[in-house]
Design a protein around this motif. Sequence first.
Motif, PDB file in Angstrom:
ATOM      1  N   PRO A 180       0.741  -1.229  -0.021  1.00 17.44           N
ATOM      2  CA  PRO A 180       0.066  -0.202  -0.146  1.00 17.44           C
ATOM      3  C   PRO A 180       0.868   1.209   0.016  1.00 17.44           C
ATOM      4  N   HIS A 181       2.232   1.211   0.357  1.00 16.05           N
ATOM      5  CA  HIS A 181       2.863   2.539   0.426  1.00 16.05           C
ATOM      6  C   HIS A 181       4.082   2.459  -0.493  1.00 16.05           C
ATOM      7  N   GLY A 182       3.911   1.506  -1.672  1.00 16.89           N
ATOM      8  CA  GLY A 182       4.792   1.612  -2.801  1.00 16.89           C
ATOM      9  C   GLY A 182       5.584   0.296  -2.719  1.00 16.89           C
ATOM     10  N   GLY A 183       5.830  -0.392  -3.854  1.00 11.47           N
ATOM     11  CA  GLY A 183       6.694  -1.635  -4.080  1.00 11.47           C
ATOM     12  C   GLY A 183       5.665  -2.631  -4.160  1.00 11.47           C
ATOM     13  N   ARG A 184       6.198  -3.945  -3.779  1.00  9.32           N
ATOM     14  CA  ARG A 184       5.439  -4.991  -3.758  1.00  9.32           C
ATOM     15  C   ARG A 184       5.903  -6.103  -2.729  1.00  9.32           C
ATOM     16  N   ILE A 185       5.074  -6.651  -2.263  1.00 10.63           N
ATOM     17  CA  ILE A 185       5.327  -7.811  -1.242  1.00 10.63           C
ATOM     18  C   ILE A 185       5.437  -9.099  -1.943  1.00 10.63           C
ATOM     19  N   LEU A 186       6.408  -9.888  -1.894  1.00 11.45           N
ATOM     20  CA  LEU A 186       6.488 -11.337  -2.536  1.00 11.45           C
ATOM     21  C   LEU A 186       6.755 -12.083  -1.166  1.00 11.45           C
ATOM     22  N   ARG A 187       5.542 -13.201  -1.112  1.00 14.89           N
ATOM     23  CA  ARG A 187       5.491 -14.216   0.063  1.00 14.89           C
ATOM     24  C   ARG A 187       6.267 -15.306  -0.914  1.00 14.89           C
ATOM     25  N   VAL A 188       7.541 -15.750  -0.170  1.00 10.83           N
ATOM     26  CA  VAL A 188       8.373 -16.806  -0.970  1.00 10.83           C
ATOM     27  C   VAL A 188       8.540 -17.983   0.047  1.00 10.83           C
ATOM     28  N   ARG A 189       8.542 -19.283  -0.648  1.00  9.16           N
ATOM     29  CA  ARG A 189       8.889 -20.645   0.155  1.00  9.16           C
ATOM     30  C   ARG A 189       9.997 -21.160  -0.246  1.00  9.16           C
ATOM     31  N   LEU A 190      10.951 -21.558   0.598  1.00  7.45           N
ATOM     32  CA  LEU A 190      12.081 -22.190   0.080  1.00  7.45           C
ATOM     33  C   LEU A 190      11.919 -23.370  -0.689  1.00  7.45           C
ATOM     34  N   GLY A 191      12.604 -23.740  -1.725  1.00 10.66           N
ATOM     35  CA  GLY A 191      12.284 -24.973  -2.622  1.00 10.66           C
ATOM     36  C   GLY A 191      13.461 -25.507  -2.444  1.00 10.66           C
ATOM     37  N   GLN A 192      14.711 -25.010  -2.354  1.00  8.21           N
ATOM     38  CA  GLN A 192      16.024 -25.770  -2.479  1.00  8.21           C
ATOM     39  C   GLN A 192      17.169 -24.954  -1.942  1.00  8.21           C
ATOM     40  N   GLY A 193      18.175 -25.671  -1.266  1.00 10.90           N
ATOM     41  CA  GLY A 193      18.868 -25.159  -0.881  1.00 10.90           C
ATOM     42  C   GLY A 193      18.900 -24.834   0.681  1.00 10.90           C
ATOM     43  N   GLU A 194      19.695 -23.861   1.298  1.00 14.15           N
ATOM     44  CA  GLU A 194      19.497 -23.452   2.790  1.00 14.15           C
ATOM     45  C   GLU A 194      19.202 -22.020   2.746  1.00 14.15           C
ATOM     46  N   ALA A 195      18.240 -22.055   3.574  1.00 14.30           N
ATOM     47  CA  ALA A 195      17.490 -20.684   3.946  1.00 14.30           C
ATOM     48  C   ALA A 195      18.526 -19.494   3.919  1.00 14.30           C
ATOM     49  N   LEU A 196      18.045 -18.394   3.432  1.00 18.14           N
ATOM     50  CA  LEU A 196      19.055 -17.301   3.503  1.00 18.14           C
ATOM     51  C   LEU A 196      18.892 -16.558   4.979  1.00 18.14           C
ATOM     52  N   LYS A 197      19.816 -15.945   5.543  1.00 15.80           N
ATOM     53  CA  LYS A 197      19.614 -15.414   6.761  1.00 15.80           C
ATOM     54  C   LYS A 197      19.268 -13.915   6.610  1.00 15.80           C
ATOM     55  N   SER A 198      18.379 -13.426   7.586  1.00 16.94           N
ATOM     56  CA  SER A 198      17.898 -11.999   7.372  1.00 16.94           C
ATOM     57  C   SER A 198      18.943 -10.984   6.999  1.00 16.94           C
ATOM     58  N   ARG A 199      20.034 -11.030   7.159  1.00 11.78           N
ATOM     59  CA  ARG A 199      20.995 -10.338   6.993  1.00 11.78           C
ATOM     60  C   ARG A 199      21.556 -10.198   5.604  1.00 11.78           C
ATOM     61  N   GLU A 200      21.482 -11.759   4.834  1.00 13.01           N
ATOM     62  CA  GLU A 200      21.688 -11.957   3.592  1.00 13.01           C
ATOM     63  C   GLU A 200      20.464 -11.097   2.613  1.00 13.01           C
ATOM     64  N   LEU A 201      19.260 -11.504   3.154  1.00 12.97           N
ATOM     65  CA  LEU A 201      18.130 -10.960   2.357  1.00 12.97           C
ATOM     66  C   LEU A 201      17.820  -9.590   2.328  1.00 12.97           C
ATOM     67  N   LYS A 202      18.069  -8.679   3.411  1.00 11.60           N
ATOM     68  CA  LYS A 202      17.606  -7.460   3.622  1.00 11.60           C
ATOM     69  C   LYS A 202      18.744  -6.444   2.792  1.00 11.60           C
ATOM     70  N   VAL A 209       9.005 -16.578   3.859  1.00 10.04           N
ATOM     71  CA  VAL A 209       9.664 -15.116   4.380  1.00 10.04           C
ATOM     72  C   VAL A 209       8.654 -14.283   3.262  1.00 10.04           C
ATOM     73  N   ASP A 210       8.281 -13.075   4.113  1.00 12.32           N
ATOM     74  CA  ASP A 210       7.603 -11.805   2.921  1.00 12.32           C
ATOM     75  C   ASP A 210       8.496 -10.992   2.900  1.00 12.32           C
ATOM     76  N   ILE A 211       8.937 -10.575   1.533  1.00 15.55           N
ATOM     77  CA  ILE A 211       9.962  -9.652   1.255  1.00 15.55           C
ATOM     78  C   ILE A 211       9.362  -8.304   0.658  1.00 15.55           C
ATOM     79  N   HIS A 212       9.624  -7.337   0.815  1.00 16.56           N
ATOM     80  CA  HIS A 212       9.395  -6.039   0.256  1.00 16.56           C
ATOM     81  C   HIS A 212      10.254  -5.415  -0.776  1.00 16.56           C
ATOM     82  N   ILE A 213       9.938  -5.270  -1.858  1.00 19.57           N
ATOM     83  CA  ILE A 213      10.782  -5.162  -3.243  1.00 19.57           C
ATOM     84  C   ILE A 213      10.087  -3.703  -3.635  1.00 19.57           C
ATOM     85  N   ARG A 214      11.016  -2.654  -3.950  1.00 20.40           N
ATOM     86  CA  ARG A 214      10.699  -1.627  -4.415  1.00 20.40           C
ATOM     87  C   ARG A 214      11.224  -1.357  -5.845  1.00 20.40           C
ATOM     88  N   THR A 215      11.831  -2.346  -6.472  1.00 13.92           N
ATOM     89  CA  THR A 215      12.318  -2.172  -7.641  1.00 13.92           C
ATOM     90  C   THR A 215      11.152  -2.114  -8.721  1.00 13.92           C
TER      91      THR A 215
END
Length: 103
Positions: A20-42, A81-87
């Motif tokens: 609602p305040h710009g950008g897009r929310i992507l709700r993602v689920r891990l499919g393969q590999g190791e879950a990224l840490k929050s500092r790797e994502l943000k 995880v739900d990530i916020h993307i402004r790109t």
Amino acid sequence: MTTSAPPKAVYRVIDAYDHPHGGRILRVRLGQGEALKSRELKGGTLVASSPDGREVRLKVDGFALFGGRPTDSRLARTGRVDIHIRTAAASQVRTGWVVAGPA
């Protein structure tokens, strides 16, 4: 994916909607590999791929906090995880796309 090294994590987009305040929310689920840490994502860059092969680079602005703060233990345990993307390219991403990273 066009990267030379395989991505650490590959997520499937299970929901995508405008923030609602710009950008897009992507709700993602891990499919393969190791879950990224929050500092790797943000602040990190991910590559999103459509089912027909299109690719866009996305910079993660932050997290949607609907279900609480995304701690590393929660990300590893649930794989979601739900990530916020402004790109600007984020508007193309839909349910069924694959997001991999870090890029």
